[in-house]
Every structure is written in C-alpha cells, then in structure tokens.
Design a protein around this motif. Structure first.
Motif, mmCIF file in Angstrom:
data_model
loop_
_atom_site.group_PDB
_atom_site.id
_atom_site.type_symbol
_atom_site.label_atom_id
_atom_site.label_comp_id
_atom_site.label_asym_id
_atom_site.label_seq_id
_atom_site.Cartn_x
_atom_site.Cartn_y
_atom_site.Cartn_z
ATOM 1 N N LYS A 1 0.826 -1.207 0.000
ATOM 2 C CA LYS A 1 0.000 0.000 0.000
ATOM 3 C C LYS A 1 0.861 1.258 0.000
ATOM 4 C CE LYS A 1 -3.874 0.497 0.280
ATOM 5 N NZ LYS A 1 -4.840 0.807 -0.759
ATOM 6 N N ALA A 2 1.968 1.240 0.723
ATOM 7 C CA ALA A 2 2.847 2.411 0.790
ATOM 8 C C ALA A 2 3.426 2.732 -0.585
ATOM 9 C CB ALA A 2 3.969 2.172 1.792
ATOM 10 N N LYS A 3 3.660 1.713 -1.394
ATOM 11 C CA LYS A 3 4.193 1.935 -2.739
ATOM 12 C C LYS A 3 3.202 2.647 -3.645
ATOM 13 C CE LYS A 3 5.568 -1.591 -4.814
ATOM 14 N NZ LYS A 3 5.942 -2.836 -5.440
ATOM 15 N N THR A 4 1.921 2.525 -3.354
ATOM 16 C CA THR A 4 0.892 3.087 -4.236
ATOM 17 C C THR A 4 0.361 4.431 -3.762
ATOM 18 O OG1 THR A 4 -0.895 1.911 -3.119
ATOM 19 C CG2 THR A 4 0.176 0.770 -4.970
ATOM 20 N N THR A 5 0.887 4.928 -2.640
ATOM 21 C CA THR A 5 0.411 6.198 -2.107
ATOM 22 C C THR A 5 1.549 7.209 -2.066
ATOM 23 O OG1 THR A 5 0.847 5.501 0.161
ATOM 24 C CG2 THR A 5 -1.364 5.103 -0.683
ATOM 25 N N THR A 6 1.202 8.446 -1.775
ATOM 26 C CA THR A 6 2.201 9.514 -1.678
ATOM 27 C C THR A 6 1.931 10.362 -0.444
ATOM 28 O OG1 THR A 6 0.875 10.997 -3.044
ATOM 29 C CG2 THR A 6 2.524 9.661 -4.186
ATOM 30 N N GLY A 7 2.898 11.184 -0.102
ATOM 31 C CA GLY A 7 2.723 12.140 0.981
ATOM 32 C C GLY A 7 2.554 11.490 2.337
ATOM 33 N N ASN A 8 1.730 12.125 3.170
ATOM 34 C CA ASN A 8 1.527 11.641 4.537
ATOM 35 C C ASN A 8 0.915 10.251 4.585
ATOM 36 O OD1 ASN A 8 2.622 13.867 5.755
ATOM 37 N ND2 ASN A 8 0.678 14.945 5.955
ATOM 38 N N GLU A 9 0.065 9.942 3.622
ATOM 39 C CA GLU A 9 -0.547 8.611 3.614
ATOM 40 C C GLU A 9 0.511 7.530 3.487
ATOM 41 O OE1 GLU A 9 -3.990 5.950 1.407
ATOM 42 O OE2 GLU A 9 -3.588 7.980 0.682
ATOM 43 N N ALA A 10 1.509 7.750 2.656
ATOM 44 C CA ALA A 10 2.595 6.774 2.506
ATOM 45 C C ALA A 10 3.348 6.607 3.826
ATOM 46 C CB ALA A 10 3.549 7.201 1.394
ATOM 47 N N TYR A 11 3.585 7.704 4.541
ATOM 48 C CA TYR A 11 4.289 7.611 5.824
ATOM 49 C C TYR A 11 3.495 6.792 6.841
ATOM 50 C CZ TYR A 11 7.477 11.119 3.998
ATOM 51 O OH TYR A 11 8.389 11.798 3.237
ATOM 52 N N ALA B 1 4.771 3.478 8.636
ATOM 53 C CA ALA B 1 4.713 3.324 10.093
ATOM 54 C C ALA B 1 3.995 2.029 10.461
ATOM 55 C CB ALA B 1 4.020 4.524 10.728
ATOM 56 N N ALA B 2 2.891 1.731 9.774
ATOM 57 C CA ALA B 2 2.166 0.477 10.014
ATOM 58 C C ALA B 2 3.046 -0.719 9.649
ATOM 59 C CB ALA B 2 0.871 0.454 9.209
ATOM 60 N N PHE B 3 3.830 -0.571 8.581
ATOM 61 C CA PHE B 3 4.778 -1.621 8.197
ATOM 62 C C PHE B 3 5.750 -1.893 9.343
ATOM 63 C CE2 PHE B 3 9.160 -2.319 6.801
ATOM 64 C CZ PHE B 3 9.050 -3.588 6.263
ATOM 65 N N ALA B 4 6.349 -0.842 9.893
ATOM 66 C CA ALA B 4 7.323 -1.010 10.971
ATOM 67 C C ALA B 4 6.691 -1.658 12.199
ATOM 68 C CB ALA B 4 7.938 0.336 11.330
ATOM 69 N N LEU B 5 5.487 -1.232 12.544
ATOM 70 C CA LEU B 5 4.803 -1.783 13.709
ATOM 71 C C LEU B 5 4.460 -3.264 13.514
ATOM 72 C CD1 LEU B 5 3.471 -1.240 16.490
ATOM 73 C CD2 LEU B 5 1.386 -0.682 15.236
#
Length: 109
Positions: free
Chosen positions: A22-32, A36-40
């Motif tokens: 999902k992070a690959k398909t988004t930009t800006g704050n949404e990607a962050y 963050a969810a990935f790290a958690l």
C-alpha cells in the motif's frame, strides 16, 4: 499455545507485506502512515516469532512463519492488488499449504 502465537506471527507478516504494498501506491503523509504500520507490524511479527521459538524448533517455526506469510501475501495480492490467479500459482499455493500442515503434523510439539 506457541503454535497459535506462530500463526498470529505469520498473519502479522502478511500485514507488513500488505502495508509495504500500500505504501508503494500512495504519496505524501498517507505513505508515511503505511510505512509506520509496516514497521509496527514487522516488529510485532518478529517478536511473536521469537516467542514461538521458545518451545518450537527454530527451523520448523521459521518455515511455517514464512509459509504463512507467502501464502497470505499471494492471496492478498490476488484479492486486493489484482495479481493474476493462474492455475499454476494456485497449484503451488496449495502445495505450500500442504507443506505447512505437514510440518505441524510431524512436529513433536
């Protein structure tokens, strides 16, 4: 109990790979937020894997953990990221599932 912990760890592995997708398909704050969810979820998955290896053999636990992650990630890709669901992909997913079940059945724990 440690088998349940291991399955939950595998589900968190699916979650962290999905967050990365999902992070690959988004930009800006949404990607962050996705990163963050990935790290958690990655940290949680690793912690639960470590807990499960307190009584389960490391090789078995790791194989089952990666198998659950692989199967779950492929299925997430098919259902949510529009990956192809060809006969051979599904055939090999089925053999992977049988291998995971087989490892559980032959485990002494």
């Amino acid at each position: 109990m440690n088998w349940i912990i291991l399955v939950i760890a595998g589900l968190f592995e699916v979650a962290f790979t999905s967050c990365l997708g999902k992070a690959k398909t988004t930009t800006g704050n949404e990607a962050y937020w996705w990163y963050a969810a990935f790290a958690l979820t990655c940290g949680t998955s690793m912690f639960l894997l470590i807990k499960s290896t307190e009584t389960l053999p490391l090789g078995t636990a790791y194989a089952v953990w990666t198998g659950i992650g692989a199967v779950g990630t492929v299925l997430m890709g098919i259902f949510f990221f529009h990956d192809p669901a060809t006969f051979w992909r599904m055939f090999f997913i089925a053999t992977l599932i049988m291998s995971i079940v087989g490892l559980k059945l032959v485990s002494a724990h």
